[in-house]
Write a protein that holds these residues in place. Structure first.
Motif, PDB file in Angstrom:
ATOM      1  N   UNK A 109     -25.331 -19.430  29.491  1.00 22.83           N
ATOM      2  CA  UNK A 109     -25.554 -18.577  28.325  1.00 22.83           C
ATOM      3  C   UNK A 109     -27.023 -18.426  27.943  1.00 22.83           C
ATOM      4  N   UNK A 110     -27.839 -19.427  28.219  1.00 22.15           N
ATOM      5  CA  UNK A 110     -29.258 -19.365  27.859  1.00 22.15           C
ATOM      6  C   UNK A 110     -30.161 -18.988  29.031  1.00 22.15           C
ATOM      7  N   UNK A 111     -29.580 -18.803  30.194  1.00 20.45           N
ATOM      8  CA  UNK A 111     -30.364 -18.516  31.384  1.00 20.45           C
ATOM      9  C   UNK A 111     -31.022 -17.136  31.313  1.00 20.45           C
ATOM     10  N   UNK A 112     -32.250 -17.064  31.736  1.00 21.02           N
ATOM     11  CA  UNK A 112     -32.973 -15.793  31.802  1.00 21.02           C
ATOM     12  C   UNK A 112     -32.651 -15.056  33.101  1.00 21.02           C
ATOM     13  N   UNK A 113     -32.071 -15.752  34.074  1.00 24.67           N
ATOM     14  CA  UNK A 113     -31.811 -15.175  35.390  1.00 24.67           C
ATOM     15  C   UNK A 113     -30.437 -14.512  35.500  1.00 24.67           C
ATOM     16  N   UNK A 141     -25.689 -17.986  17.985  1.00 24.59           N
ATOM     17  CA  UNK A 141     -25.422 -18.158  19.413  1.00 24.59           C
ATOM     18  C   UNK A 141     -25.879 -16.932  20.197  1.00 24.59           C
ATOM     19  N   UNK A 142     -25.645 -15.760  19.655  1.00 22.08           N
ATOM     20  CA  UNK A 142     -26.067 -14.529  20.329  1.00 22.08           C
ATOM     21  C   UNK A 142     -27.591 -14.465  20.448  1.00 22.08           C
ATOM     22  N   UNK A 143     -28.292 -14.880  19.390  1.00 19.73           N
ATOM     23  CA  UNK A 143     -29.756 -14.900  19.458  1.00 19.73           C
ATOM     24  C   UNK A 143     -30.239 -15.830  20.560  1.00 19.73           C
ATOM     25  N   UNK A 144     -29.595 -16.985  20.682  1.00 18.04           N
ATOM     26  CA  UNK A 144     -29.982 -17.917  21.746  1.00 18.04           C
ATOM     27  C   UNK A 144     -29.708 -17.327  23.121  1.00 18.04           C
ATOM     28  N   UNK A 145     -28.614 -16.586  23.250  1.00 23.19           N
ATOM     29  CA  UNK A 145     -28.302 -15.951  24.525  1.00 23.19           C
ATOM     30  C   UNK A 145     -29.373 -14.929  24.904  1.00 23.19           C
ATOM     31  N   UNK A 146     -29.882 -14.213  23.899  1.00 19.87           N
ATOM     32  CA  UNK A 146     -30.893 -13.188  24.151  1.00 19.87           C
ATOM     33  C   UNK A 146     -32.310 -13.756  24.213  1.00 19.87           C
ATOM     34  N   UNK A 147     -32.483 -14.983  23.745  1.00 21.42           N
ATOM     35  CA  UNK A 147     -33.805 -15.591  23.732  1.00 21.42           C
ATOM     36  C   UNK A 147     -34.685 -15.055  22.614  1.00 21.42           C
ATOM     37  N   UNK A 148     -34.077 -14.631  21.506  1.00 22.87           N
ATOM     38  CA  UNK A 148     -34.846 -14.159  20.357  1.00 22.87           C
ATOM     39  C   UNK A 148     -34.634 -15.119  19.191  1.00 22.87           C
ATOM     40  N   UNK A 176     -37.311 -10.746  13.975  1.00 24.07           N
ATOM     41  CA  UNK A 176     -36.823  -9.708  13.055  1.00 24.07           C
ATOM     42  C   UNK A 176     -35.985  -8.638  13.752  1.00 24.07           C
ATOM     43  N   UNK A 177     -35.054  -9.079  14.577  1.00 23.10           N
ATOM     44  CA  UNK A 177     -34.110  -8.165  15.215  1.00 23.10           C
ATOM     45  C   UNK A 177     -32.888  -8.030  14.315  1.00 23.10           C
ATOM     46  N   UNK A 229     -25.955  -7.236  18.418  1.00 24.37           N
ATOM     47  CA  UNK A 229     -24.589  -6.954  18.866  1.00 24.37           C
ATOM     48  C   UNK A 229     -24.579  -5.870  19.951  1.00 24.37           C
ATOM     49  N   UNK A 230     -25.472  -4.912  19.844  1.00 22.90           N
ATOM     50  CA  UNK A 230     -25.567  -3.857  20.860  1.00 22.90           C
ATOM     51  C   UNK A 230     -25.975  -4.435  22.213  1.00 22.90           C
TER      52      UNK A 230
END
Length: 127
Positions: free
Chosen positions: A25-29, A71-78, A83-84, A90-91
């Motif tokens: 879930x946190x992977x950038x790859x 959790x979603x922010x961590x998945x996206x790395x933000x 300030x997203x 969600x998009x």
């Protein structure tokens, strides 16, 4: 167990499931659509399991949404400092909303109970 404690317990268990799958879930790859599948199949069910019979207040619904967005922010790395907006997050993730999933399951459970025989213990308990 009351609804507030149950929501807190669900959030804690969802974080544990998220942590167990954090290598994906946190992977950038890994592509986001694969992370979304892992989240929807491994973390979301932990969030909603057994919540069909729990009273969901506005406050507890917001607690669930806040945990899911974190959790979603961590998945996206933000981070929050980026300030997203929630809509932007969600998009990008395309993850099912936890509260909508709980409400859907509540309606499914209600239909199941309504079709039950009058002599079943679940129907008697509900009535």
């Amino acid at each position: 167990m009351d609804g507030v404690a149950e929501v807190g317990r669900r959030i804690g268990q969802a974080w544990a499931a998220f942590g167990a799958n954090s290598h994906v879930l946190r992977s950038k790859k890994i592509a986001q659509h694969l992370k979304t599948k892992v989240f929807n199949q491994c973390v979301l069910p932990v969030f909603v399991n057994g919540m069909e019979t729990t009273t969901l207040t506005e406050k507890s619904a917001e607690r669930l949404r806040v945990a899911q967005r974190a959790m979603e922010r961590q998945m996206l790395g933000v981070s929050l400092q980026d300030h997203k907006t929630n809509e932007w997050i969600r998009e990008k993730t395309r993850i099912s909303d936890v509260v909508e999933e709980i409400e859907s399951r509540k309606w499914r459970w209600a239909g199941h109970i309504a079709r039950m025989n009058q002599d079943r213990w679940a129907r008697k308990t509900l009535e």
